[in-house]
Design a protein around this motif. Structure first.
Motif, PDB file in Angstrom:
ATOM      1  N   THR A  29       0.630  -1.205  -0.060  1.00  0.00           N
ATOM      2  CA  THR A  29      -0.013   0.067  -0.220  1.00  0.00           C
ATOM      3  C   THR A  29       0.981   1.380  -0.107  1.00  0.00           C
ATOM      4  O   THR A  29       0.397   2.284  -0.362  1.00  0.00           O
ATOM      5  N   LEU A  30       2.206   1.077   0.571  1.00  0.00           N
ATOM      6  CA  LEU A  30       3.194   2.268   0.606  1.00  0.00           C
ATOM      7  C   LEU A  30       3.834   2.444  -0.736  1.00  0.00           C
ATOM      8  O   LEU A  30       4.541   3.490  -0.683  1.00  0.00           O
ATOM      9  N   TRP A  31       3.400   1.926  -1.772  1.00  0.00           N
ATOM     10  CA  TRP A  31       4.349   1.934  -2.858  1.00  0.00           C
ATOM     11  C   TRP A  31       4.345   3.102  -3.445  1.00  0.00           C
ATOM     12  O   TRP A  31       3.157   3.770  -3.686  1.00  0.00           O
ATOM     13  N   THR A  32       5.374   3.672  -3.837  1.00  0.00           N
ATOM     14  CA  THR A  32       5.546   4.989  -4.723  1.00  0.00           C
ATOM     15  C   THR A  32       6.210   4.684  -6.151  1.00  0.00           C
ATOM     16  O   THR A  32       6.984   3.678  -6.120  1.00  0.00           O
ATOM     17  N   PRO A  33       5.688   5.457  -7.174  1.00  0.00           N
ATOM     18  CA  PRO A  33       6.414   4.877  -8.530  1.00  0.00           C
ATOM     19  C   PRO A  33       7.981   5.104  -8.599  1.00  0.00           C
ATOM     20  O   PRO A  33       8.460   6.132  -7.838  1.00  0.00           O
ATOM     21  N   HIS A  34       8.485   4.410  -9.337  1.00  0.00           N
ATOM     22  CA  HIS A  34       9.841   4.595  -9.389  1.00  0.00           C
ATOM     23  C   HIS A  34      10.388   5.825 -10.369  1.00  0.00           C
ATOM     24  O   HIS A  34       9.458   6.069 -11.420  1.00  0.00           O
ATOM     25  N   ASP A  35      11.156   6.564 -10.129  1.00  0.00           N
ATOM     26  CA  ASP A  35      11.778   7.380 -10.804  1.00  0.00           C
ATOM     27  C   ASP A  35      12.536   6.907 -12.200  1.00  0.00           C
ATOM     28  O   ASP A  35      13.509   6.159 -11.996  1.00  0.00           O
ATOM     29  N   LEU A  36      12.077   7.173 -13.306  1.00  0.00           N
ATOM     30  CA  LEU A  36      12.736   6.902 -14.477  1.00  0.00           C
ATOM     31  C   LEU A  36      14.096   7.102 -14.434  1.00  0.00           C
ATOM     32  O   LEU A  36      14.916   6.259 -15.042  1.00  0.00           O
ATOM     33  N   ILE A  37      14.454   8.630 -14.134  1.00  0.00           N
ATOM     34  CA  ILE A  37      15.964   8.736 -14.414  1.00  0.00           C
ATOM     35  C   ILE A  37      16.936   7.907 -13.234  1.00  0.00           C
ATOM     36  O   ILE A  37      17.692   7.457 -13.986  1.00  0.00           O
ATOM     37  N   ILE A  38      16.362   7.828 -12.102  1.00  0.00           N
ATOM     38  CA  ILE A  38      17.310   7.194 -11.069  1.00  0.00           C
ATOM     39  C   ILE A  38      17.396   5.716 -11.585  1.00  0.00           C
ATOM     40  O   ILE A  38      18.299   4.927 -11.453  1.00  0.00           O
ATOM     41  N   LYS A  39      16.169   5.029 -12.057  1.00  0.00           N
ATOM     42  CA  LYS A  39      16.257   3.611 -12.382  1.00  0.00           C
ATOM     43  C   LYS A  39      17.086   3.583 -13.521  1.00  0.00           C
ATOM     44  O   LYS A  39      17.915   2.374 -13.365  1.00  0.00           O
ATOM     45  N   THR A  40      17.035   4.337 -14.620  1.00  0.00           N
ATOM     46  CA  THR A  40      17.922   3.828 -15.755  1.00  0.00           C
ATOM     47  C   THR A  40      19.483   4.239 -15.507  1.00  0.00           C
ATOM     48  O   THR A  40      20.293   3.376 -15.709  1.00  0.00           O
ATOM     49  N   VAL A  41      19.601   5.164 -14.664  1.00  0.00           N
ATOM     50  CA  VAL A  41      21.207   5.744 -14.315  1.00  0.00           C
ATOM     51  C   VAL A  41      21.607   4.400 -13.425  1.00  0.00           C
ATOM     52  O   VAL A  41      22.749   3.790 -13.776  1.00  0.00           O
ATOM     53  N   CYS A  42      20.763   4.147 -12.716  1.00  0.00           N
ATOM     54  CA  CYS A  42      21.234   2.857 -11.786  1.00  0.00           C
ATOM     55  C   CYS A  42      21.524   1.724 -12.648  1.00  0.00           C
ATOM     56  O   CYS A  42      22.425   1.026 -12.282  1.00  0.00           O
ATOM     57  N   ARG A  43      20.366   1.283 -13.382  1.00  0.00           N
ATOM     58  CA  ARG A  43      20.738   0.139 -14.281  1.00  0.00           C
ATOM     59  C   ARG A  43      21.810   0.249 -15.180  1.00  0.00           C
ATOM     60  O   ARG A  43      22.682  -0.950 -15.265  1.00  0.00           O
ATOM     61  N   LEU A  44      22.179   1.189 -15.588  1.00  0.00           N
ATOM     62  CA  LEU A  44      23.475   1.458 -16.317  1.00  0.00           C
ATOM     63  C   LEU A  44      24.774   1.301 -15.507  1.00  0.00           C
ATOM     64  O   LEU A  44      25.725   0.736 -15.850  1.00  0.00           O
ATOM     65  N   LEU A  45      24.681   2.043 -14.120  1.00  0.00           N
ATOM     66  CA  LEU A  45      25.735   1.985 -13.235  1.00  0.00           C
ATOM     67  C   LEU A  45      26.379   0.603 -12.659  1.00  0.00           C
ATOM     68  O   LEU A  45      27.348   0.140 -12.585  1.00  0.00           O
ATOM     69  N   ILE A  46      25.160  -0.126 -12.360  1.00  0.00           N
ATOM     70  CA  ILE A  46      25.434  -1.240 -11.397  1.00  0.00           C
ATOM     71  C   ILE A  46      26.324  -2.262 -12.278  1.00  0.00           C
ATOM     72  O   ILE A  46      27.323  -2.679 -11.220  1.00  0.00           O
ATOM     73  N   PRO A  47      26.389  -2.678 -13.552  1.00  0.00           N
ATOM     74  CA  PRO A  47      27.374  -3.597 -14.023  1.00  0.00           C
ATOM     75  C   PRO A  47      28.662  -3.030 -13.653  1.00  0.00           C
ATOM     76  O   PRO A  47      29.803  -3.878 -13.517  1.00  0.00           O
ATOM     77  N   PHE A  48      29.186  -1.733 -14.086  1.00  0.00           N
ATOM     78  CA  PHE A  48      30.360  -1.224 -13.883  1.00  0.00           C
ATOM     79  C   PHE A  48      30.951  -1.193 -12.680  1.00  0.00           C
ATOM     80  O   PHE A  48      31.877  -1.559 -12.218  1.00  0.00           O
ATOM     81  N   ILE A  49      30.054  -1.037 -11.465  1.00  0.00           N
ATOM     82  CA  ILE A  49      30.182  -1.108  -9.896  1.00  0.00           C
ATOM     83  C   ILE A  49      30.623  -2.545  -9.828  1.00  0.00           C
ATOM     84  O   ILE A  49      31.750  -2.757  -8.811  1.00  0.00           O
ATOM     85  N   GLN A  50      29.811  -3.632 -10.256  1.00  0.00           N
ATOM     86  CA  GLN A  50      30.287  -4.871  -9.982  1.00  0.00           C
ATOM     87  C   GLN A  50      31.586  -5.256 -10.648  1.00  0.00           C
ATOM     88  O   GLN A  50      32.371  -6.080  -9.967  1.00  0.00           O
ATOM     89  N   LEU A  51      31.716  -4.733 -12.037  1.00  0.00           N
ATOM     90  CA  LEU A  51      33.022  -5.212 -12.531  1.00  0.00           C
ATOM     91  C   LEU A  51      34.205  -4.666 -11.615  1.00  0.00           C
ATOM     92  O   LEU A  51      35.097  -5.055 -11.582  1.00  0.00           O
ATOM     93  N   PHE A  52      33.998  -3.386 -10.965  1.00  0.00           N
ATOM     94  CA  PHE A  52      35.192  -2.644 -10.372  1.00  0.00           C
ATOM     95  C   PHE A  52      35.243  -3.458  -9.052  1.00  0.00           C
ATOM     96  O   PHE A  52      36.408  -3.686  -8.644  1.00  0.00           O
ATOM     97  N   GLY A  53      34.304  -3.910  -8.321  1.00  0.00           N
ATOM     98  CA  GLY A  53      34.310  -4.790  -7.275  1.00  0.00           C
ATOM     99  C   GLY A  53      35.198  -5.939  -7.296  1.00  0.00           C
ATOM    100  O   GLY A  53      36.064  -6.522  -6.684  1.00  0.00           O
ATOM    101  N   LEU A  54      34.974  -6.671  -8.572  1.00  0.00           N
ATOM    102  CA  LEU A  54      35.657  -7.712  -8.936  1.00  0.00           C
ATOM    103  C   LEU A  54      37.449  -7.477  -9.232  1.00  0.00           C
ATOM    104  O   LEU A  54      38.160  -8.162  -8.880  1.00  0.00           O
ATOM    105  N   TYR A  55      37.276  -6.367 -10.045  1.00  0.00           N
ATOM    106  CA  TYR A  55      38.761  -5.883 -10.065  1.00  0.00           C
ATOM    107  C   TYR A  55      39.542  -5.789  -8.948  1.00  0.00           C
ATOM    108  O   TYR A  55      40.536  -5.884  -8.564  1.00  0.00           O
ATOM    109  N   VAL A  56      38.830  -4.979  -7.984  1.00  0.00           N
ATOM    110  CA  VAL A  56      39.412  -4.777  -6.422  1.00  0.00           C
ATOM    111  C   VAL A  56      39.731  -6.145  -5.921  1.00  0.00           C
ATOM    112  O   VAL A  56      40.845  -6.253  -5.255  1.00  0.00           O
ATOM    113  N   ILE A  57      39.042  -7.118  -5.717  1.00  0.00           N
ATOM    114  CA  ILE A  57      39.399  -8.437  -5.326  1.00  0.00           C
ATOM    115  C   ILE A  57      40.602  -9.074  -5.935  1.00  0.00           C
ATOM    116  O   ILE A  57      41.410  -9.576  -5.345  1.00  0.00           O
TER     117      ILE A  57
END
Lengths: 276, 81
Positions: free
Chosen positions: A127-155
């Motif tokens: 019931t508390l659901w709020t719509p996702h912001d399109l900009i935040i959703k898209t930017v995070c979807r683009l960023l997350i693979p690179f963050i994960q790649l960087f994490g693997l690189y750091v290890i």
């Protein structure tokens, strides 16, 4: 009561500051640490372990008991958060809300009603659901693979540059936390189920302790990775370098799973619903 | 080590630390703790301890701030005392 607390705090602080008088001066070449330990690590690390980053060699090889129990402490933190916060609801709420992703229409399913077929078109909402912001959703979807790649690189690159299992694990965990913040917790939990978290965090600790125990079984001391030379078919110095990498992977897996596990329990108060 | 930079960051560390325990708004305190961690991270890297600084940046300023915000979101934003 407040005054007593203040007095105790000031007294403890004064005692601690008085205690620092006995410390050796900053970068004092005559202090015990600089006369015995530091020269050994600085001069011998490269020839003993072939790891250029001395900090990594000290953390995962010379002082590996310390790091092993640090990993255990993190795992215990995750388990404690789970035990204290997790709520297992036996009964589902009477009315459940589903949202049709394509049209945005919300439907209410009464108790005993027919649940929508298990497809990607419907998502469960609160019931508390709020719509996702399109900009935040898209930017995070683009960023997350690179963050994960960087994490693997750091290890993987912890031998040569700052970083290692701990930092890389936190970065990998933070990428899933970013997914949970930018969309909602259900999306993140679908990608990384609770069972996976709960299995991976002890697995990391097991990899670490198991590597140490393997060295013991091969006839050398606990955590003396040069024993792995006969298993990995390399010389003992390279075996120590590889042993550090195996151990770092264990730390990374444990830290990643535990961070996500703690976040899931904390942000939904143990209910695993919408999250933040 | 540039002492002006060192002094400025140390002052900010003290300000953020005192602010975090005096402020009434718990969300503000969480963010101040994040700022405190970030300043400590800068201090570590000034002193040449890059590994410690990396850990402080990822755990202190990143993950633990998110944990604090999540805990504040699930409890209350105002302190009782």
């Amino acid at each position: 009561m407040k005054i007593i607390g203040l007095i105790i705090a000031v007294l403890t602080g004064a005692l601690l500051i008085y205690g620092t008088v006995d410390f050796p001066g900053w970068a004092d070449p005559a202090s015990p640490a600089s006369t015995h330990l530091s020269p050994h690590f600085i001069e011998k690390t490269m020839e003993e372990t072939s790891v250029p980053n001395i900090v990594t060699a000290v953390l995962a090889d010379y002082r590996s008991y310390d790091t092993m129990f640090e990993t255990t402490v993190i795992f215990s933190g995750g388990v404690v958060c789970f035990i204290l916060l997790r709520i297992f609801r036996r009964k589902e709420p009477e009315d459940r809300l589903y949202r049709h992703v394509l049209t945005g229409a919300t439907i209410r399913v009464k108790e005993g009603g027919k649940i929508p077929p298990d497809s990607d078109d419907f998502e469960r909402i609160d019931t508390l659901w709020t719509p996702h912001d399109l900009i935040i959703k898209t930017v995070c979807r683009l960023l997350i693979p690179f963050i994960q790649l960087f994490g693997l690189y750091v290890i993987a690159h912890g031998h040569h540059s700052p970083g290692g299992g701990f930092q890389g694990g936190v970065i990998l965990g933070a990428s899933i936390m970013l997914l949970a913040i930018s969309q909602d917790l259900r999306t993140a939990v679908q990608r990384m189920r609770e069972k996976v978290d709960a299995l991976l965090s002890p697995t990391g600790v097991f990899i670490y302790a198991g590597t140490g125990a393997l060295c013991l079984l091969l006839g050398l001391n606990f955590m003396d990775y040069s024993a792995l030379a006969s298993v990995l078919y390399v010389d003992p110095v390279t075996a120590r370098s590889h042993g550090i990498l195996i151990v770092e992977i264990g730390v990374g897996v444990a830290v990643m799973a535990t961070i996500i596990w703690i976040y899931n329990n904390l942000s939904s108060a143990g209910k695993y619903d919408e999250g933040l | 080590m540039i002492w002006q930079l060192d002094l400025a960051i140390l002052t900010l560390v003290v300000i953020a630390g005192i602010g975090a325990i005096t402020v009434k708004d718990l969300l503000g305190a969480a963010i101040l703790f994040g700022a405190y961690s970030f300043m400590m991270c800068l201090l570590w890297s000034i002193m040449g301890a890059v590994d410690v600084s990396f850990t402080e940046a990822s755990v202190g300023a990143g993950a633990s701030t998110v944990f604090f915000v999540a805990a504040v979101f699930r409890t209350t934003r105002r302190t009782k005392d």
